[in-house]
Design a protein around this motif. Structure first.
Motif, PDB file in Angstrom:
ATOM      1  N   LEU A 268       2.086  11.157  -1.750  1.00  0.00           N
ATOM      2  CA  LEU A 268       1.111  12.193  -1.404  1.00  0.00           C
ATOM      3  C   LEU A 268       0.334  12.526  -2.663  1.00  0.00           C
ATOM      4  O   LEU A 268       0.930  12.864  -3.681  1.00  0.00           O
ATOM      5  N   THR A 269      -0.990  12.420  -2.623  1.00  0.00           N
ATOM      6  CA  THR A 269      -1.787  12.740  -3.813  1.00  0.00           C
ATOM      7  C   THR A 269      -1.625  14.224  -4.142  1.00  0.00           C
ATOM      8  O   THR A 269      -1.400  14.588  -5.302  1.00  0.00           O
ATOM      9  N   ILE A 270      -1.710  15.088  -3.104  1.00  0.00           N
ATOM     10  CA  ILE A 270      -1.432  16.521  -3.275  1.00  0.00           C
ATOM     11  C   ILE A 270      -0.063  16.790  -2.648  1.00  0.00           C
ATOM     12  O   ILE A 270       0.089  16.632  -1.430  1.00  0.00           O
ATOM     13  N   PRO A 271       0.944  17.153  -3.427  1.00  0.00           N
ATOM     14  CA  PRO A 271       2.252  17.455  -2.816  1.00  0.00           C
ATOM     15  C   PRO A 271       2.112  18.547  -1.750  1.00  0.00           C
ATOM     16  O   PRO A 271       1.257  19.436  -1.881  1.00  0.00           O
ATOM     17  N   LEU A 272       2.968  18.489  -0.718  1.00  0.00           N
ATOM     18  CA  LEU A 272       2.834  19.424   0.406  1.00  0.00           C
ATOM     19  C   LEU A 272       2.860  20.872  -0.067  1.00  0.00           C
ATOM     20  O   LEU A 272       2.112  21.714   0.426  1.00  0.00           O
TER      21      LEU A 272
ATOM     22  N   ILE B  78       0.864  -1.194   0.000  1.00  0.00           N
ATOM     23  CA  ILE B  78       0.000   0.000   0.000  1.00  0.00           C
ATOM     24  C   ILE B  78       0.900   1.244   0.000  1.00  0.00           C
ATOM     25  O   ILE B  78       1.689   1.440   0.932  1.00  0.00           O
ATOM     26  N   PRO B  79       0.807   2.094  -1.027  1.00  0.00           N
ATOM     27  CA  PRO B  79       1.790   3.180  -1.172  1.00  0.00           C
ATOM     28  C   PRO B  79       1.520   4.430  -0.330  1.00  0.00           C
ATOM     29  O   PRO B  79       2.344   5.331  -0.312  1.00  0.00           O
TER      30      PRO B  79
ATOM     31  N   PHE C 105      -2.965   3.182   6.759  1.00  0.00           N
ATOM     32  CA  PHE C 105      -2.717   2.958   5.333  1.00  0.00           C
ATOM     33  C   PHE C 105      -4.036   3.208   4.614  1.00  0.00           C
ATOM     34  O   PHE C 105      -5.067   2.632   4.994  1.00  0.00           O
ATOM     35  N   GLY C 106      -3.988   4.046   3.577  1.00  0.00           N
ATOM     36  CA  GLY C 106      -5.216   4.367   2.865  1.00  0.00           C
ATOM     37  C   GLY C 106      -5.153   3.948   1.412  1.00  0.00           C
ATOM     38  O   GLY C 106      -4.129   4.146   0.739  1.00  0.00           O
TER      39      GLY C 106
END
Ligand SMILES: NC(=O)c1ccc[n+]([C@@H]2O[C@H](COP(=O)([O-])OP(=O)(O)OC[C@H]3O[C@@H](n4cnc5c(N)ncnc54)[C@H](OP(=O)(O)O)[C@@H]3O)[C@@H](O)[C@H]2O)c1
Length: 267
Positions: free
Chosen positions: A180-184, A144-145, A219-220
């Motif tokens: 991260l789906t949205i970078p910080l 899980i990434p 973990f998502g």
């Protein structure tokens, strides 16, 4: 053969539980203890355990004048690294239970351990259930990434993130960074609310009255999530067995190892 131990922090919450247990051991002996408040007293008088006859010294430097096989560090992060370096130069193997050391600190300690041909075993949490949390998280991270770590502790715990959270992040960094789906840097609002990036994991440290010590990793994945959580009770007893195992095994290798599983057969 008896293992001679110098215990820095022997009068503290974690150190005193370990000292009481060593008093009952036939194979491990305390030869020196470190505490500023109780310096120049006998440890057994302070802890109410007549079998602990070793003197207490104000500093590790003074305590290490007594020959020992293993130096056990259970004080505070501010002095832990210097104590460990001293102990290695004196020829002792070192177990580090103190939390709050950085990866850079460990890199320096590893170099000195190699130079001195001594073993260092650093364990952010000696509890067996934490060792299992780490192993299960490593298994999950391979599949899980995306994950984030939450570290809960009492309000007066000064170091953050906890040693357990740091160690978990360090382990997962060897598998991959959490995506991260949205970078910080694209966060709209306050980036700090996304936690701190430590070794490729986001860590959120909560410090509030009412908590003891807990570590959680989530973990998502789309439409599913896995939470693995460890909760400590109020006593220091869960750490004792792991600490004794660390004392018994640290002389069996050279260099730095992190985590109790590095000396456990977990196949
Ligand atoms: N790895 C694990 O499983 C685990 C488990 C529990 C705790 N910990 C960690 O272990 C450390 C100790 O925790 P604790 O709850 O036992 O703390 P504690 O109750 O405050 O005890 C600290 C001990 O260190 C001594 N000490 C502190 N500063 C010192 C200094 N400058 N020079 C010499 N001695 C000093 C104290 O004695 P004096 O104040 O008299 O000097 C006391 O004996 C923390 O970093 C904690 O996070 C790790």
């Amino acid at each position: 053969m008896t293992i001679r131990v110098c215990l820095a922090g022997a009068t503290g919450w974690a150190g005193s539980a370990l000292a009481h247990s060593i008093a009952r051991s036939d194979t491990i002996e305390l030869v020196a203890a470190v505490s500023r408040t109780h310096a120049q007293r006998i440890l057994g008088d302070v802890l109410g355990e007549p079998r602990l006859t070793c003197p207490i010294y104000a500093t590790a430097e003074q305590a290490l004048a007594q020959p020992c096989d293993v130096f056990f560090e259970y004080t505070k992060p501010e002095i832990a690294k210097a104590n460990c370096m001293l102990a290695l130069h004196q020829g002792a193997h070192v177990v580090i239970g103190t939390s709050g050391l950085t990866d850079a600190d460990y890199a320096d300690i590893a170099t000195v351990a190699e130079t001195c041909q001594r073993g260092v075993l650093a364990v952010g949490n000696f509890a067996l259930t934490v060792v299992l949390l780490q192993k299960f998280a490593e298994m999950a991270a391979k599949l899980i990434p995306q994950w984030e770590i939450i570290d809960y502790a009492h309000d007066d715990k000064k170091d953050a993130p906890s040693g357990t959270a740091r160690e978990l992040a360090a382990r997962l960094s060897r598998i991959r960074p959490s995506e991260l789906t949205i970078p910080l840097e694209h966060t709209q609002g306050i980036v700090a609310t996304r936690g701190a990036r430590v070794g490729g994991s986001q860590i959120h440290s909560i410090r509030l009255p009412g908590y003891t010590i807990s570590a959680e990793i989530i973990f998502g994945m789309p439409d599913q999530k896995l939470t693995i959580r460890h909760d400590s009770g109020n006593s220091a007893q869960p750490y004792v067995d792991g600490a004794l195992l660390a004392i018994r095994t640290v002389s069996s290798f050279v260099g730095l190892r992190r985590g109790l599983d590095s000396v456990l057969d977990m196949a």
